[in-house]
Each structure stands twice: as C-alpha cells, then as structure tokens.
Scaffold this motif. Structure first.
Motif, PDB file in Angstrom:
ATOM      1  N   ARG A  11      27.513  28.944 -34.668  1.00 56.21           N
ATOM      2  CA  ARG A  11      28.976  29.006 -34.747  1.00 56.21           C
ATOM      3  C   ARG A  11      29.454  30.213 -33.971  1.00 56.21           C
ATOM      4  O   ARG A  11      28.967  31.319 -34.211  1.00 56.21           O
ATOM      5  N   VAL A  12      30.360  29.984 -33.077  1.00 57.92           N
ATOM      6  CA  VAL A  12      30.864  31.098 -32.279  1.00 57.92           C
ATOM      7  C   VAL A  12      31.975  31.791 -33.073  1.00 57.92           C
ATOM      8  O   VAL A  12      32.910  31.152 -33.545  1.00 57.92           O
ATOM      9  N   ILE A  13      31.823  33.107 -33.237  1.00 64.04           N
ATOM     10  CA  ILE A  13      32.803  33.871 -34.031  1.00 64.04           C
ATOM     11  C   ILE A  13      33.539  34.847 -33.125  1.00 64.04           C
ATOM     12  O   ILE A  13      33.044  35.203 -32.055  1.00 64.04           O
ATOM     13  N   GLU A  14      34.708  35.281 -33.579  1.00 64.86           N
ATOM     14  CA  GLU A  14      35.519  36.181 -32.750  1.00 64.86           C
ATOM     15  C   GLU A  14      34.930  37.577 -32.689  1.00 64.86           C
ATOM     16  O   GLU A  14      34.911  38.216 -31.659  1.00 64.86           O
ATOM     17  N   ALA A  15      34.457  38.055 -33.811  1.00 67.70           N
ATOM     18  CA  ALA A  15      33.885  39.404 -33.871  1.00 67.70           C
ATOM     19  C   ALA A  15      32.831  39.426 -34.960  1.00 67.70           C
ATOM     20  O   ALA A  15      32.812  38.543 -35.823  1.00 67.70           O
ATOM     21  N   VAL A  16      31.978  40.457 -34.893  1.00 66.22           N
ATOM     22  CA  VAL A  16      30.881  40.530 -35.855  1.00 66.22           C
ATOM     23  C   VAL A  16      31.404  40.563 -37.293  1.00 66.22           C
ATOM     24  O   VAL A  16      30.790  40.013 -38.205  1.00 66.22           O
ATOM     25  N   VAL A  38      23.496  33.245 -43.620  1.00 66.84           N
ATOM     26  CA  VAL A  38      24.181  33.325 -42.336  1.00 66.84           C
ATOM     27  C   VAL A  38      23.473  34.428 -41.549  1.00 66.84           C
ATOM     28  O   VAL A  38      23.286  35.546 -42.040  1.00 66.84           O
ATOM     29  N   CYS A  39      23.037  34.045 -40.351  1.00 67.26           N
ATOM     30  CA  CYS A  39      22.310  34.996 -39.500  1.00 67.26           C
ATOM     31  C   CYS A  39      23.175  35.309 -38.281  1.00 67.26           C
ATOM     32  O   CYS A  39      23.582  34.409 -37.548  1.00 67.26           O
ATOM     33  N   CYS A  40      23.454  36.591 -38.084  1.00 67.33           N
ATOM     34  CA  CYS A  40      24.320  37.009 -36.979  1.00 67.33           C
ATOM     35  C   CYS A  40      23.450  37.443 -35.784  1.00 67.33           C
ATOM     36  O   CYS A  40      22.781  38.481 -35.847  1.00 67.33           O
ATOM     37  N   ALA A 395      27.337  33.822 -33.659  1.00 63.94           N
ATOM     38  CA  ALA A 395      27.271  34.784 -32.544  1.00 63.94           C
ATOM     39  C   ALA A 395      28.655  34.880 -31.931  1.00 63.94           C
ATOM     40  O   ALA A 395      29.433  33.913 -31.987  1.00 63.94           O
ATOM     41  N   THR A 396      28.969  36.024 -31.369  1.00 62.68           N
ATOM     42  CA  THR A 396      30.239  36.119 -30.647  1.00 62.68           C
ATOM     43  C   THR A 396      30.089  35.362 -29.331  1.00 62.68           C
ATOM     44  O   THR A 396      28.967  35.110 -28.869  1.00 62.68           O
ATOM     45  N   GLU A 397      31.219  35.073 -28.730  1.00 63.82           N
ATOM     46  CA  GLU A 397      31.200  34.294 -27.496  1.00 63.82           C
ATOM     47  C   GLU A 397      30.362  35.000 -26.426  1.00 63.82           C
ATOM     48  O   GLU A 397      29.582  34.370 -25.713  1.00 63.82           O
ATOM     49  N   ILE A 462      19.090  19.201 -31.167  1.00 62.70           N
ATOM     50  CA  ILE A 462      19.916  20.217 -31.804  1.00 62.70           C
ATOM     51  C   ILE A 462      21.072  20.622 -30.909  1.00 62.70           C
ATOM     52  O   ILE A 462      20.871  21.022 -29.773  1.00 62.70           O
ATOM     53  N   ASN A 463      22.242  20.521 -31.456  1.00 63.31           N
ATOM     54  CA  ASN A 463      23.407  20.971 -30.708  1.00 63.31           C
ATOM     55  C   ASN A 463      23.628  22.431 -31.059  1.00 63.31           C
ATOM     56  O   ASN A 463      23.985  22.765 -32.186  1.00 63.31           O
ATOM     57  N   ILE A 464      23.362  23.299 -30.110  1.00 63.57           N
ATOM     58  CA  ILE A 464      23.515  24.713 -30.422  1.00 63.57           C
ATOM     59  C   ILE A 464      24.709  25.307 -29.685  1.00 63.57           C
ATOM     60  O   ILE A 464      24.796  26.484 -29.485  1.00 63.57           O
ATOM     61  N   SER A 465      25.616  24.450 -29.252  1.00 59.19           N
ATOM     62  CA  SER A 465      26.780  25.017 -28.568  1.00 59.19           C
ATOM     63  C   SER A 465      27.863  25.325 -29.573  1.00 59.19           C
ATOM     64  O   SER A 465      27.836  24.821 -30.682  1.00 59.19           O
TER      65      SER A 465
END
Ligand code: PLP
Length: 465
Positions: A11-16, A38-40, A395-397, A462-465
């Motif tokens: 999952r792409v997140i905005e910030a940590v 949840v693994c960052c 992860a962030t973008e 696996i869709n990892i996008s």
C-alpha cells in the motif's frame, strides 16, 4: 497452477507516519478478525541508510534468521546488503532471490554435513567454525572452503547472550584450532565474533576487535594471511534506539587495530534492520474481570487477544522481549486498571503482558504492539489452530518507486516461499486486465508453497503495485 501464500499488495502511503492510518483501515474492516502486521518498507530503507552513514567500512550481512520474509530479503538485497545464513534452507532462500554466493556467509559454526555439501554444490565457500570436529568435517566435505574462526567475546549485558553456545576461547583455544586447520591444509581467511544479540555494552566491540587483531597476528606465524574481519550482530533496532555509540567504538577500534583497508570488514546485523519496521495489531475477543484474593477493592482486567506466545509473542520467551501494548482507540483521561493480556491458546503460559495499568478496553477493540519485526514471525507456530498473522506492506511513493524497479515483471511478480534453486523455465503469464499473454523465463521452484513447471500458465500472481 498452484500459487499459495501470495504476499499482500504494497500500500502506498503519503508519509511514514501514515502507518497508523493503514492499521486503522484494516482494523475497521468488519471482516477483519485475525491479528495482522503492518510492515513499513521505508523503515528498512532508512535503517540501511543509517548503517551506511555510521559504519561506512562495514558491509552488513543481514542475519536471515531474524526475519526471513522474502519481501525484506528482496528489499535489503536491492539496497546492497549481503546475507548471513545459518542453514541450507536459508541459503536456498537467499539464492532464490538472485543474491550471489559471494555475498553470503554461512555463519553457523556447527553445520550439518548435508548443509556443507549444499554450500559446496552452490559454490558458497565462506563459513565459520569454532571447534575441531568442524574442521575435520569441512576438510572431508569441502576442503577448499574459506574458513572464518569464531571467537567468544561476550558483552557484559545483552538481551540474548550467545557465548555459552558458540565461539572458541580466543586465548586458550583459538591458536590450537588454527594449528589444526593448518595441519589439515585448510584455508582460514579471517576471524568473527558475536558479542550477544541486543548488545547493551558498546565497549565490548573494542575488546573483541582487539582480540581479533591478536589472532590475525598469530595466524601470520602459521603462514596464514587473513583478510576478513566479521564483527557479528548485536545492534539494537527498536524505535528510539541508536547504533551511534556502537558505531563510534567500532570505527575507532578499526582505525586502531585494522588500519589496513585491504582487510574486508563485515557484520551480521539482524534486529537492527527489522525490529521497528513491523507493528502487530491484535483484537480483544474476550474479557474477564477478577478481584484480588487479598484486596477485594483491587480489580484486574484480563484481556484475551488473538495472538500469543505460541505465535508472534514467542519473542517474549525466546528473545527476552518486553512488549508494550498501545490501544488503537484513544482513551484520553479514562480510568486505568490493573490489566493482564493473554494469548488465544489453552496454555496458562500464554501470557503477553503480566500486569500493567491500562484504560478499560471493550470487546472487539484492537491493541498495537510496535517493534515486532525481529525474531517473531520465523519462530511463530499455529499451535492450537491459531493462524500466524498476515503481513501488510506499506511504503511511501518515493521508496516504492525505487523498489518497484527491482521486481521481475513490471508492477507484478510472484515469489517462492522456499525451496531449492533450479534452472529457468518458460512460463506463460496471462494479464487478466488486457488479455495479453507473455512467455517469460522464471526459476522453477519445487517448494512448500508452490511449484511451477515448464509450460505452466500463471493466472494469479502477486500484485505489488
Ligand atoms: C551467528 C549470528 N549472526 C548474527 C545474528 C544476529 O544478531 P542480531 O539480531 O542481534 O543482530 C545472530 C543472532 O542470533 C547469530 O546467531
């Protein structure tokens, strides 16, 4: 086509600091009953950057035992990490993601014969030893291996001491072992140590590196010319911890004892890279209220959650970890009660938190546990039929854009769970969105999780996008 154990999408997140938002999203799903991680990935990337800044001369060989999640191994490999493997299974796993044997150390001083044979079959030559039987075994099975003698030098205080099991005495045993190695015609190339996992005495690294210098010098008298120094693991990794003090001691000791840059210096950090990246979130599914036998005004709340010491919290028993519950729901100003937290199995030993003041929580509430990335998942069992929590990656973008470039099929890939490495074979990939079909070459794995054979059709990956 069988594909099991598919990893979750990243999952792409905005910030940590959005990690908690993702946790809330997952927990808010009415169908979510199981505990989850949840693994960052940004956290791993940041740790690697810190390592490179603080210990520029020391090449990290990530200790796979600590957390052997393929996504973590791939992330670290893409950043330039090397690997410390303790067994045939770990070696196969690291090779399966395309790491060269040159970037692996087989750092188990006591090795099963079949594992040595496997190391030889894949050309993994660098391995540790600390006793004479191991020297005879290696001479018999892999006589041109590159050997590293492991010495004992214990920190005065460590979360998990290791010296009682591994590491020869640097003064009483090491010289004799090196003489035996010499007589057997073996190729010893360096010295290693492990001060203890979760080291709380930075100065021990000075003592240990000094002892290594003495052994390098002694080896010269036998005709050896060592060129590898392995300073092991032990670096803390939880939030708020730092390797700064250890790095200062190590860097100074390297200048003092190993000014010659032709000596390759490596380390085997485990928990440093992964501890803080993982947050575990568990659900309260039952509550008891008990009154103290001696004081009936004293109430204790007992919370039952869906992961325990036979699952992720095995780290309490085996890794001597103390875990800190953080209720996901805010309970500002709420009254606090003596509370204990228990895992889901029928065993009375299955206690996660013994006694702590916590606000009153209700059925169905979630509790977060941070710093759960090290020595948790690889040891967890499904005892009593309770599943091991799934991992969701964020992860962030910016970080994801970098990591994305290392995956094999654009935004999509599939990953083996385990198993020996074999030759590449043609596989058809069907893209369900565009009806396109591509034939590509992928390694064939005959593993626990899945296997592919030539001509297979991959419909689900696996869709990892
Ligand atoms: C040989 C070896 N290397 C490295 C490690 C990793 O240690 P840490 O996680 O403390 O860095 C361990 C942990 O037990 C180990 O046994």
């Amino acid at each position: 086509m069988k594909i099991k154990n598919c990893l979750e999408p990243v999952r792409v997140i905005e910030a940590v600091n959005s990690v908690e938002t993702v946790i809330r999203d997952i927990a808010d799903d009415a169908d979510q009953e199981d505990a989850f991680y949840v693994c960052c990935l940004d956290d791993i990337v940041e740790k690697f950057k810190i390592w490179k800044e603080q210990l520029p001369r020391v090449q990290p060989h990530y200790a796979v035992k600590c957390n052997d999640d393929l996504t973590i191994l791939e992330t670290l490999a893409s950043l330039g990490a090397s690997f410390d493997c303790a067994s045939k299974g770990e070696i196969a796993k690291v090779l399966s993601i395309g790491v060269s044997v040159k970037n692996i150390i087989f750092a188990n001083p006591a090795k099963l014969a079949s594992h040595v044979k496997f190391a030889k079959s894949v050309g993994l030559a660098t391995m540790t030893f600390d006793n004479e039987s191991e020297l005879h075994k290696i001479q018999h099975l892999y006589s041109n291996a590159r050997l590293v003698i492991r010495i004992r030098c214990d920190a005065e205080d460590a979360q998990c001491p290791l010296g009682m099991k591994f590491g020869c005495d640097p003064i009483k045993e090491a010289p004799a072992l090196l003489r035996t190695a010499r007589n057997l015609g073996l190729n010893v190339v360096g010295v290693s140590f492990h001060v203890g996992s979760g080291c709380r005495e930075p100065k021990v690294f000075h003592r240990a590196i000094s002892l290594c210098r003495d052994i390098f010098d002694y080896a010269v008298t036998l005709g050896y010319s060592f060129n590898l120094l392995d300073i092991g693991g032990g670096y803390p990794g939880v939030r708020g911890s730092s390797i700064n003090e250890i790095a200062c001691v190590v860097n100074k000791a390297l200048i003092e004892f190993f000014p010659d840059e032709s000596v390759q210096v490596i380390a085997e950090p485990g928990r440093f890279f992964v501890s803080s990246a993982y947050t575990l979130t568990c659900k309260i599914y039952s509550i008891r209220q008990v009154v103290d036998d001696n004081d009936n005004t004293k109430i204790q709340k007992m919370y039952y959650i869906n992961d325990g010491v036979y699952g992720s919290f095995n780290c309490i028993l085996y890794d001597h970890q103390v875990v800190f519950p953080k209720p996901l729901k805010q309970h500002k100003g709420a009254e606090q009660y003596f509370s204990s937290i228990w895992g889901p199995t029928c065993d009375g030993l299955d206690q996660v938190v013994e006694n702590m003041m916590l606000p009153e929580m209700k059925m169905g509430e979630w509790i977060m546990f941070e710093d759960m990335g090290a020595y948790t998942l690889p040891v967890a069992s499904e005892f009593n039929g309770f599943p091991i929590p799934e991992v969701h990656y964020v992860a962030t973008e910016a970080v994801w854009a970098k990591l994305k470039n290392i995956v094999t099929i654009g935004d999509r890939t599939f990953k083996p769970v385990d198993g020996p490495v074999a030759e590449n074979i043609p596989i058809t990939i069907s893209n369900s969105n565009s009806n396109n079909e591509n034939v590509i070459e992928l390694p064939h794995y005959n593993a626990k999780g899945y296997s592919v054979v030539a001509g297979d059709h991959i419909l689900s990956y696996i869709n990892i996008s």
